[in-house]
Design an enzyme around this catalytic site. Structure first.
Site, PDB file in Angstrom:
ATOM      1  N   HIS A 186       2.048 -40.778  56.182  1.00 12.44           N
ATOM      2  CA  HIS A 186       3.416 -40.982  55.704  1.00 12.44           C
ATOM      3  C   HIS A 186       4.071 -39.614  55.656  1.00 12.44           C
ATOM      4  O   HIS A 186       3.554 -38.689  55.031  1.00 12.44           O
ATOM      5  CB  HIS A 186       3.431 -41.637  54.326  1.00 12.44           C
ATOM      6  CG  HIS A 186       4.834 -41.835  53.836  1.00 12.44           C
ATOM      7  ND1 HIS A 186       5.558 -42.975  54.087  1.00 12.44           N
ATOM      8  CD2 HIS A 186       5.670 -40.995  53.184  1.00 12.44           C
ATOM      9  CE1 HIS A 186       6.772 -42.839  53.596  1.00 12.44           C
ATOM     10  NE2 HIS A 186       6.860 -41.645  53.041  1.00 12.44           N
ATOM     11  N   CYS A 187       5.223 -39.484  56.298  1.00 11.69           N
ATOM     12  CA  CYS A 187       5.849 -38.167  56.433  1.00 11.69           C
ATOM     13  C   CYS A 187       7.136 -38.131  55.623  1.00 11.69           C
ATOM     14  O   CYS A 187       8.064 -38.901  55.907  1.00 11.69           O
ATOM     15  CB  CYS A 187       6.139 -37.923  57.917  1.00 11.69           C
ATOM     16  SG  CYS A 187       6.963 -36.368  58.214  1.00 11.69           S
ATOM     17  N   ILE A 188       7.194 -37.248  54.597  1.00 16.83           N
ATOM     18  CA  ILE A 188       8.420 -37.212  53.779  1.00 16.83           C
ATOM     19  C   ILE A 188       9.559 -36.549  54.559  1.00 16.83           C
ATOM     20  O   ILE A 188      10.714 -36.736  54.244  1.00 16.83           O
ATOM     21  CB  ILE A 188       8.208 -36.508  52.416  1.00 16.83           C
ATOM     22  CG1 ILE A 188       7.659 -35.095  52.590  1.00 16.83           C
ATOM     23  CG2 ILE A 188       7.317 -37.317  51.503  1.00 16.83           C
ATOM     24  CD1 ILE A 188       7.704 -34.288  51.296  1.00 16.83           C
ATOM     25  N   ASN A 191      10.867 -39.498  56.132  1.00 17.15           N
ATOM     26  CA  ASN A 191      10.965 -40.606  55.182  1.00 17.15           C
ATOM     27  C   ASN A 191      10.440 -41.904  55.774  1.00 17.15           C
ATOM     28  O   ASN A 191      11.043 -42.967  55.637  1.00 17.15           O
ATOM     29  CB  ASN A 191      12.439 -40.766  54.737  1.00 17.15           C
ATOM     30  CG  ASN A 191      12.583 -41.734  53.586  1.00 17.15           C
ATOM     31  OD1 ASN A 191      11.666 -41.875  52.774  1.00 17.15           O
ATOM     32  ND2 ASN A 191      13.709 -42.422  53.520  1.00 17.15           N
TER      33      ASN A 191
END
Ligand SMILES: [Zn+2]
Ligand SMILES: [Zn+2]
Length: 433
Positions: A186-188, A191
């Site tokens: 999951h890549c902030i 998003n």
């Protein structure tokens, strides 16, 4: 030169902290100074602050901080996306008007081509992707992409939230609240979760951002150097290095002092002639372009190794356990393998076709459908508590492993990764599925 020094110290510090925050959690940096700095930043400093705050205000200040930190790291929100796009937009709108009159036409054309790319690839990475998100409509199709290797993934596990069987290489994301196909992470920054459908756009985002930033630094160098040289010739005597009284000219201190002096001197000349708009942004670009490039290099390594970021953590866990001497490798029973290994594409035979001679209970057929993947696992791995060969096997391994075939393994080199088809095939799989 004080301004130049402050800008450099600030930029280097921000780059270092960003590098540690982004890269430090990667398994490759376990047991390295970067891994330690990451734990310092994420675990030790927050817990020391927490203890101090508990004594001073009964935890009121850090409660708010932890809520904010949790929101930033574990909730779906566009703040990091907005920050990144805001930074790129602000830098471009300061930098380009200041230098535009000095750029030659082909550079202006290149700017038009390169500048929109991070925006486009960020949009494609962040957009809801039907190939990445697993739902009841595409679940059957998702189950057919990858076989269970019985090292990292086993058949028969149901996602407790989505209520369907987890396809091999998938993972449930608690932030996106969905199971993700070929989950990378999951890549902030975008998003979103990166998986089967959008991982390629993330790679394109890293590449285009690295190129744009490096090109920005190059443009600043190209256009400001003639002006800086003129300035240097005019005020040369101000910039000459004068060793500290009594210092030894051959010592390492004098060497670095001299290099540092000239770096600061040239930075301050560039800041004189280009101002913060051109030289400040150019310097920021010079110091930050290795960040996306380093992250891209790491992902190229993952593609070469045939794994995702999620899987690299699982492999690192196996590797640690192997070093502790508690891992055993067993052979698969032939009658649980595909019947015809040379003709498996699109016609894969289910691992259990009723021919099994095993007396152990066999899970229902629909837990492991036909896959289109050209390889399948020939062995299984087991952890034992005692460091002795397993006497009784866990139920998920029992029906496929040859009893008595288990041998202790000390390194990952002994284990086949069925998701690794070789670099070019892995790359094609990532880019074209
Ligand atoms: Zn799920
Ligand atoms: Zn996610």
């Amino acid at each position: 030169m004080t301004l130049a020094r402050n800008i450099i110290v600030f930029t280097v510090t921000v780059s270092l902290v960003t590098f540690v925050a982004f890269f430090g959690r990667l398994p490759a940096f376990r047991n390295t100074p970067i891994g330690f700095l990451h734990r310092l930043l994420i675990v030790y400093i927050p817990s020391a602050l927490r203890n101090l705050d508990l004594k001073l205000t009964n935890g009121r200040i850090t409660n708010g901080g932890f809520r904010l930190g949790h929101y930033l790291m574990h909730d779906k929100h566009p703040l990091v996306v907005i920050f990144f796009l805001g930074l790129v937009t602000a830098c471009a709108s300061l930098f380009l008007p200041a230098l535009w009159h000095l750029l030659r036409p082909h550079h202006k054309l290149l700017v038009f081509l390169l500048l929109p790319q991070p925006y486009i690839f960020l949009y494609l990475s962040a957009k809801k992707n039907t190939q990445t998100y697993i739902n009841t409509l595409n679940h059957a199709e998702q189950m057919r992409y990858y076989p269970y290797d019985r090292v990292l993934y086993y058949p028969g596990h149901t996602c407790s939230t989505c209520k369907f069987l987890k396809p091999a290489r998938s993972k449930h994301c608690s932030i996106c609240k969905t199971c993700v196909s070929r989950m990378d992470h999951h890549c902030i920054w975008v998003n979103n979760c990166l998986g089967r459908g959008n991982y390629k756009w993330f790679l394109a985002l890293l590449l285009s951002t690295a190129i744009l930033i490096a090109y920005g630094a190059y443009l600043a160098y190209l256009t400001l150097t003639p002006l800086a040289e003129r300035q240097y010739n005019k005020y040369e005597r101000w910039y000459i290095y004068v060793p500290k009284p009594g210092s030894n000219s051959s010592s390492w201190f004098t060497y670095f002092d001299k290099k540092g002096h000239y770096f600061l001197a040239f930075t301050s000349i560039y800041l004189d002639v280009g101002g913060i708009q051109a030289s400040g942004v150019g310097l920021l670009a010079l110091l930050t372009w290795p960040l996306p490039l380093g992250l891209l290099a790491y992902h190229v390594y993952l593609i070469w190794a045939g794994m995702t970021t999620n899987e690299s953590g699982k492999w690192a866990d196996w590797s640690d356990d192997m070093a502790d001497g508690v891992v055993f490798l067993g052979q698969r029973k032939e009658d649980t393998m595909r019947e015809n290994r040379s003709d498996t594409h699109m016609h894969a035979i289910p691992l259990r076709s009723g021919r099994s001679s095993s007396s152990s209970p066999i899970p229902p057929e629909d837990e492991e459908p036909l896959t289109t993947w050209p390889l399948e696992s020939r062995h299984v791995l087991v952890r034992t508590r005692t460091g002795q060969a397993p006497k009784t096997l866990p139920s998920h391994i029992k029906h496929v492993a040859k009893e008595g075939s288990f041998e202790q393994v000390w390194s990952l080199a002994a284990v086949e990764n069925v998701y690794d088809l070789g670099f070019w095939d892995n790359l094609q799989e990532v880019l074209f599925n």
